[in-house]
Design an enzyme around this catalytic site. Structure first.
Site, PDB file in Angstrom:
ATOM      1  N   GLU A 387     -63.217  33.460  11.813  1.00  0.00           N
ATOM      2  CA  GLU A 387     -61.917  32.811  12.038  1.00  0.00           C
ATOM      3  C   GLU A 387     -61.771  32.169  13.425  1.00  0.00           C
ATOM      4  O   GLU A 387     -60.705  32.231  14.019  1.00  0.00           O
ATOM      5  CB  GLU A 387     -60.788  33.832  11.806  1.00  0.00           C
ATOM      6  CG  GLU A 387     -60.821  34.379  10.396  1.00  0.00           C
ATOM      7  CD  GLU A 387     -59.796  35.472  10.151  1.00  0.00           C
ATOM      8  OE1 GLU A 387     -59.177  35.449   9.073  1.00  0.00           O
ATOM      9  OE2 GLU A 387     -59.608  36.351  10.992  1.00  0.00           O
TER      10      GLU A 387
HETATM   11  C1  TNX Z   1     -59.481  38.987   7.879  1.00  0.00           C
HETATM   12  S1  TNX Z   1     -62.205  39.944   7.543  1.00  0.00           S
HETATM   13  C2  TNX Z   1     -59.975  39.260   9.121  1.00  0.00           C
HETATM   14  C3  TNX Z   1     -59.262  40.188  10.008  1.00  0.00           C
HETATM   15  C4  TNX Z   1     -57.975  40.656   9.403  1.00  0.00           C
HETATM   16  C5  TNX Z   1     -58.186  40.924   7.936  1.00  0.00           C
HETATM   17  C6  TNX Z   1     -56.998  41.497   7.264  1.00  0.00           C
HETATM   18  C7  TNX Z   1     -62.319  39.269   8.891  1.00  0.00           C
HETATM   19  C8  TNX Z   1     -63.657  39.091   9.359  1.00  0.00           C
HETATM   20  N1  TNX Z   1     -61.216  38.868   9.533  1.00  0.00           N
HETATM   21  O1  TNX Z   1     -59.036  39.570  11.248  1.00  0.00           O
HETATM   22  O2  TNX Z   1     -57.584  41.805  10.054  1.00  0.00           O
HETATM   23  O3  TNX Z   1     -58.531  39.736   7.303  1.00  0.00           O
HETATM   24  O4  TNX Z   1     -57.287  41.862   5.952  1.00  0.00           O
END
Ligand code: TNX
Length: 606
Positions: A387
């Protein structure tokens, strides 16, 4: 009702446990050497034979183990009852001895027996024996394929096929023998023994009862070498004691990796000597605005050591280049604008990043990863990589490639969320896949270039998802995950174009935007964690929802007796609880509890 634990199953005709070859003939009272028995000895022998004939069978069946063992061969005539003077005997190896000490320590509270630990060499007789057989070739990767070296209950192919983590358990009426090629195998075998004892063995105080194990043989070893769970200690900070308790839950179900998500926008949770403001400034808050916290080097070492004793490897994650708001509050020169952002206590994602164009970023990363690697005995260093929405794809790929090089310089193997797939391959790299669609050509291509995968499909393995619409905490962006859904997938075939050989294993992440206490952690882990553990450990041919449900049901009383919170998932036939149904302590005492939302908000904070 779970027939293996609480119900009284019909009593089958019982063969005497005493060996007819050596048992005294009560009408012609001589011992096996032909000597006449004295009256007292005769009375004791008669009582033993009568006791054997009248004793109820062991309350747990040999196959009632989670994760399901590879091979189970019950022998109802061979139940073993722990005597009050039971001794755990172990081969003279320090790590094996430590497993024996842990085994004895788990027997003592409920039985009230002293359970000393002795050396097999000095004191080789009966009882409970843990032996290390010569280590053989390590078995890694999936084991569903035909394998002539497969161990079996008849002892063919023997211990060398048990591999790095397998074990063989023989329960006979005159003793119990656990054999493995490694201390880790012995440790996993002890977890099986623990589950085969009556549920009351979980009591922290003495309980009167017969401590009977079901007779027979189990030969067992894991399907995948990497079996893990992740705890996000960044969104909410958890005390060392809470983390140790999570390690205990992993160990019970033969999970062998604890991934700690140590850094995120809301908090930095690992002290770095070269960058002291990470702890003091970066660690100062959390979601909802609480005080946060940060593990000192000594705290982290304590977690690592505690886990290592339980054959659990800690995988530290420093999430880069995104999810770094907390780092930027401490070191604003790494921010693209060179201005310290305010601390962030919300739950949005994707807004922060370290400046990939500034060399100081790489010096920072080298300091942090160098110190974390030096404190981590395990082989892996997780660099996050998810992300980073504000970093253009080509810049991102170059950043990840430099990061992979920095990790290689520390001597560790790099792990990253599957977003790192487009970056160039680095020797041994591992992608943690958290998608929701089994068709991911970019991940499959990275596998073709040599990457291996840890599977954490968000719509099956994300333990921060709610169980059902009325679950009091959790996300639902990847759907609702009840126990059946957590159990209902196959890591060996989940991703198109990715062969089972490329799957290193399985991990269940627990993100903690909405999880604020140990009780809430346990509520989200249990009973789904054992479902994930079974997918990671057990051969696929044992996969069977209705049998799993029945086996899992017997764990409810164990958790209750041990004081562990869990969700009484309605699809599991839990036995009645004599002490009432545990409930989840809620978050009422918190200032501004975070509001669960139905979809993920991906935007910069105001
Ligand atoms: C996605 S899974 C994210 C996290 C959040 C999560 C909540 C991932 C690598 N990143 O930053 O906490 O979703 O479900």
């Amino acid at each position: 009702m779970h027939p293996g634990v609480d119900a009284v199953p019909p009593v089958p005709p019982r063969a005497p446990e005493t060996d007819p070859e050596t048992a005294p003939d009560l009408l012609a009272p001589t011992d096996p050497a032909g000597r006449r028995l004295a009256a007292g000895e005769l009375a004791r022998a008669a009582a033993r034979v009568a006791g054997d004939r009248l004793a109820p069978p062991a309350p747990v069946r040999l196959g009632d183990v989670v994760p399901a063992p590879e091979q189970v061969e019950p022998d109802p005539a061979a139940d073993f009852t722990l005597p009050a003077d039971a001794v755990v005997r172990v081969d003279p190896d320090p790590a094996a001895r430590d497993v024996a000490e842990q085994f004895a320590a788990l027997l003592r509270p409920a039985t009230g027996y002293p359970v000393p630990v002795a050396d097999t060499v000095a004191d080789p007789a009966g009882g409970l024996t843990l032996t290390l057989s010569g280590a053989g070739p390590h078995v890694t990767g999936p084991i569903d394929a035909p394998d002539t070296a497969r161990p079996d209950t008849a002892g063919r192919a023997g211990a060398e096929a048990l591999g790095a983590e397998g074990y063989r358990l023989d329960v006979r009426s005159d003793g119990v023998r656990l054999t493995a090629a490694t201390p880790a195998g012995l440790f996993h075998g002890v977890q099986t023994l623990r589950q085969l004892l009556p549920a009351a063995i979980e009591s922290p105080a003495p309980v009167t009862g017969r401590w009977t194990l079901p007779g027979g043989t189990i030969v067992d070893r894991p399907r995948f070498p990497y079996r893990g769970a992740m705890l996000d200690v960044a969104r909410h900070f958890f005390a060392v004691a809470d983390v140790l308790r999570v390690v205990d839950h992993l160990a019970r179900y033969k999970l062998n990796h604890l991934h700690l998500h140590l850094t995120d926008d809301q908090g930095w949770r690992i002290a770095v000597d070269a960058r002291p403001r990470l702890a003091t400034v970066g660690g100062a808050t959390q979601v909802g605005g609480g005080p946060g916290g940060c593990y000192s080097a000594a705290d982290y070492r304590r977690i690592v050591r505690y886990a290592a004793r339980r054959h659990v490897t800690v995988v530290p994650e420093i999430d880069l280049p995104g999810h770094t708001n907390a780092a930027l509050t401490a070191y604003p020169e790494l921010a693209p604008e060179r201005v310290a952002p305010p601390p962030y206590t919300g739950t949005a994602v994707g807004f922060s990043y370290l400046d990939p164009a500034d060399e100081r970023t790489y010096a920072f990363v080298a300091d942090v990863l160098g110190e974390v690697a030096a404190r981590t005995p395990g082989p892996y260093l997780h660099i996050g990589g998810d992300e980073a929405f504000k970093v253009p794809p080509d810049v991102y790929a170059r950043f990840v490639e430099r990061l992979q090089g920095i990790v290689a310089d520390t001597g560790k193997t790099v792990v990253g969320w599957h977003q790192i797939a487009p970056a160039g391959h680095a020797e041994g790299r591992i992608l943690q896949w958290w998608g929701t669609q089994g068709n991911d050509p970019v991940a499959a291509e990275a596998v073709r270039r040599g990457a291996r995968l840890i599977l954490s499909p968000a719509n099956h393995a994300y333990l921060d998802m709610r169980y059902a619409p009325d679950t009091p905490i959790g996300h639902d962006w990847a759907g609702l995950i009840d126990v059946a859904r957590a159990y209902d997938w196959d890591p060996g075939t989940h991703l198109d174009g990715v062969p089972a050989e490329a799957v290193l294993g399985v991990e269940a992440p627990l993100w903690t935007e909405f999880v604020t206490s140990l009780a809430e952690i346990e509520f989200m882990l249990l009973p789904r964690l054992p479902a994930v553990a079974e997918l990671a450990w057990s051969p696929r041919r044992t996969h069977d929802w209705s049998a799993f449900r029945d086996r899992l049901a017997g764990h409810g009383p164990r958790w209750s007796i041990a004081g562990i919170t869990f969700h009484r998932a309605p699809e599991i036939p839990w036995p009645a609880e004599p002490h009432g149904i545990p409930h989840l302590p809620t978050q009422t005492s918190r200032p501004e509890p975070p509001q669960p939302r139905r979809t993920r908000r991906v935007s910069p904070p105001r």
